[in-house]
Scaffold this motif. Structure first.
Motif, PDB file in Angstrom:
ATOM      1  N   LEU A  84      44.016  15.814  53.150  1.00 25.37           N
ATOM      2  CA  LEU A  84      42.934  16.001  52.186  1.00 25.37           C
ATOM      3  C   LEU A  84      43.394  16.695  50.906  1.00 25.37           C
ATOM      4  O   LEU A  84      42.715  16.604  49.876  1.00 25.37           O
ATOM      5  N   ALA A  85      44.544  17.353  50.959  1.00 21.81           N
ATOM      6  CA  ALA A  85      45.076  18.002  49.759  1.00 21.81           C
ATOM      7  C   ALA A  85      45.674  16.996  48.783  1.00 21.81           C
ATOM      8  O   ALA A  85      45.977  17.360  47.636  1.00 21.81           O
ATOM      9  N   THR A  86      45.836  15.745  49.204  1.00 16.80           N
ATOM     10  CA  THR A  86      46.316  14.722  48.272  1.00 16.80           C
ATOM     11  C   THR A  86      45.303  14.583  47.143  1.00 16.80           C
ATOM     12  O   THR A  86      44.095  14.563  47.386  1.00 16.80           O
ATOM     13  N   PRO A  87      45.762  14.467  45.902  1.00 14.89           N
ATOM     14  CA  PRO A  87      44.832  14.584  44.774  1.00 14.89           C
ATOM     15  C   PRO A  87      44.068  13.319  44.409  1.00 14.89           C
ATOM     16  O   PRO A  87      43.050  13.403  43.722  1.00 14.89           O
ATOM     17  N   ASP A  88      44.557  12.139  44.853  1.00 12.10           N
ATOM     18  CA  ASP A  88      43.901  10.923  44.395  1.00 12.10           C
ATOM     19  C   ASP A  88      44.158   9.778  45.373  1.00 12.10           C
ATOM     20  O   ASP A  88      44.804   9.961  46.413  1.00 12.10           O
ATOM     21  N   PHE A  89      43.638   8.608  45.034  1.00  7.90           N
ATOM     22  CA  PHE A  89      43.709   7.438  45.907  1.00  7.90           C
ATOM     23  C   PHE A  89      45.152   7.099  46.271  1.00  7.90           C
ATOM     24  O   PHE A  89      45.497   6.957  47.453  1.00  7.90           O
ATOM     25  N   ARG A  90      45.997   6.969  45.259  1.00  3.83           N
ATOM     26  CA  ARG A  90      47.359   6.509  45.517  1.00  3.83           C
ATOM     27  C   ARG A  90      48.173   7.537  46.285  1.00  3.83           C
ATOM     28  O   ARG A  90      48.988   7.181  47.149  1.00  3.83           O
ATOM     29  N   ALA A  91      47.966   8.818  46.023  1.00  8.85           N
ATOM     30  CA  ALA A  91      48.673   9.859  46.776  1.00  8.85           C
ATOM     31  C   ALA A  91      48.221   9.875  48.231  1.00  8.85           C
ATOM     32  O   ALA A  91      49.038  10.045  49.148  1.00  8.85           O
ATOM     33  N   ALA A  92      46.928   9.691  48.461  1.00  4.20           N
ATOM     34  CA  ALA A  92      46.414   9.637  49.829  1.00  4.20           C
ATOM     35  C   ALA A  92      46.967   8.430  50.570  1.00  4.20           C
ATOM     36  O   ALA A  92      47.362   8.515  51.742  1.00  4.20           O
TER      37      ALA A  92
END
Length: 276
Positions: free
Chosen positions: A137-145
């Motif tokens: 959940l700490a990923t900042p955006d769609f592509r990072a997730a």
């Protein structure tokens, strides 16, 4: 006196409202007076105010869909989901979060609005997996997730997606409430929807012993829709950060041992015992 359960003068957005529980939620809040907008990849056959094409697996689709929204909404129902496949995490969570983040950025979820996800009993026990889910959940955006899921074997699955939803709802209760927005989820037991029918051997047989012992049948989309409509209504104005079990008592009876046959399953879902 205004009825707090009603949606008169409110706009409701149902993401995944073409079929199943999402369609039932669209019909329910329309009956309660809402102006209903449905976003879905599938064709929308319901009599709604507006139907908008949206593929949650496409990171660029949210902006295009929201261009057609026509203004803020009072209630967001994040109902779309799939059972398996390479796009599972994108559809079941990443795309939903991206849409919410984009709506917040554009001011489309004002103070007083509410969000309701559809999770699952498969997502209970998220607390035992909290460090991993919070890292995701700490990923900042769609592509990072999406990249995080690609890098972590065994996370692109249905149970993890529902643990993520439950954790997100709990974790976002404070930051969203600071903006005047509530967020909750329902955790349905086996519900007779097209998605469940497509996975009937697994999904609709789950808990059959409990249903036989209590004399109940499978849940209906309409049952789930009524609970979702409540959670996003003013009647639930003090409720946020909650994942509400809608399973006729199956899990809590199993947890306490009054339904002894379910105790082992509950312990497994809670991460107290290992499968095998």
């Amino acid at each position: 006196m205004t009825d707090p359960y009603r949606y008169d003068g409110k706009r409701a957005l149902i993401v995944g409202g073409a079929t199943g529980m999402g369609a039932a939620a669209a019909r329910r809040v329309a009956e309660l007076g809402a102006e209903v907008i449905v976003m879905d990849r599938a064709p929308v056959d319901l009599p709604v105010a507006k139907a908008v094409q949206l593929d949650l697996a496409d990171p660029d689709a949210a902006g295009r869909a929201l261009d057609e929204l026509g203004g803020p909404v009072d209630a967001l129902f994040s109902a779309a989901g799939i059972a398996d496949g390479p796009a599972l995490m994108r559809v079941n969570f990443i795309g939903h979060r991206h849409l919410i983040d984009t709506m917040l950025h554009r001011g489309l979820l004002p103070r007083g609005s509410a969000i309701c996800f559809i999770s699952s009993v498969a997502g209970i026990g998220w607390e035992s997996n909290l460090p991993s889910v919070l890292e995701f959940l700490a990923t900042p955006d769609f592509r990072a997730a999406d990249a995080w899921i690609e890098a972590h074997e065994g996370t692109n699955n249905y149970a993890f997606s529902k643990q993520v939803i439950n954790t997100y709802v709990a974790h976002q209760a404070y930051p969203l409430m600071a903006k005047g927005i509530r967020v909750n989820a329902i955790c349905p037991g086996p519900t007779d929807t097209p998605l469940a029918q497509a996975n009937a051997d697994l999904w609709l047989t789950f808990g059959q012993d409990y249903r036989d012992a209590t004399g109940i049948g499978h849940h209906t989309p309409e049952q789930m829709a009524s609970v979702m409509a409540f959670l996003n209504s003013a009647a639930a104005g003090g409720v946020s950060g909650v994942t509400l079990l809608v399973d006729s008592g199956h899990m809590m009876s199993s947890a306490t041992g009054s339904w002894e046959a379910g105790k082992g399953l509950y312990d497994l879902l809670m991460g107290r015992v290992q499968p095998g």
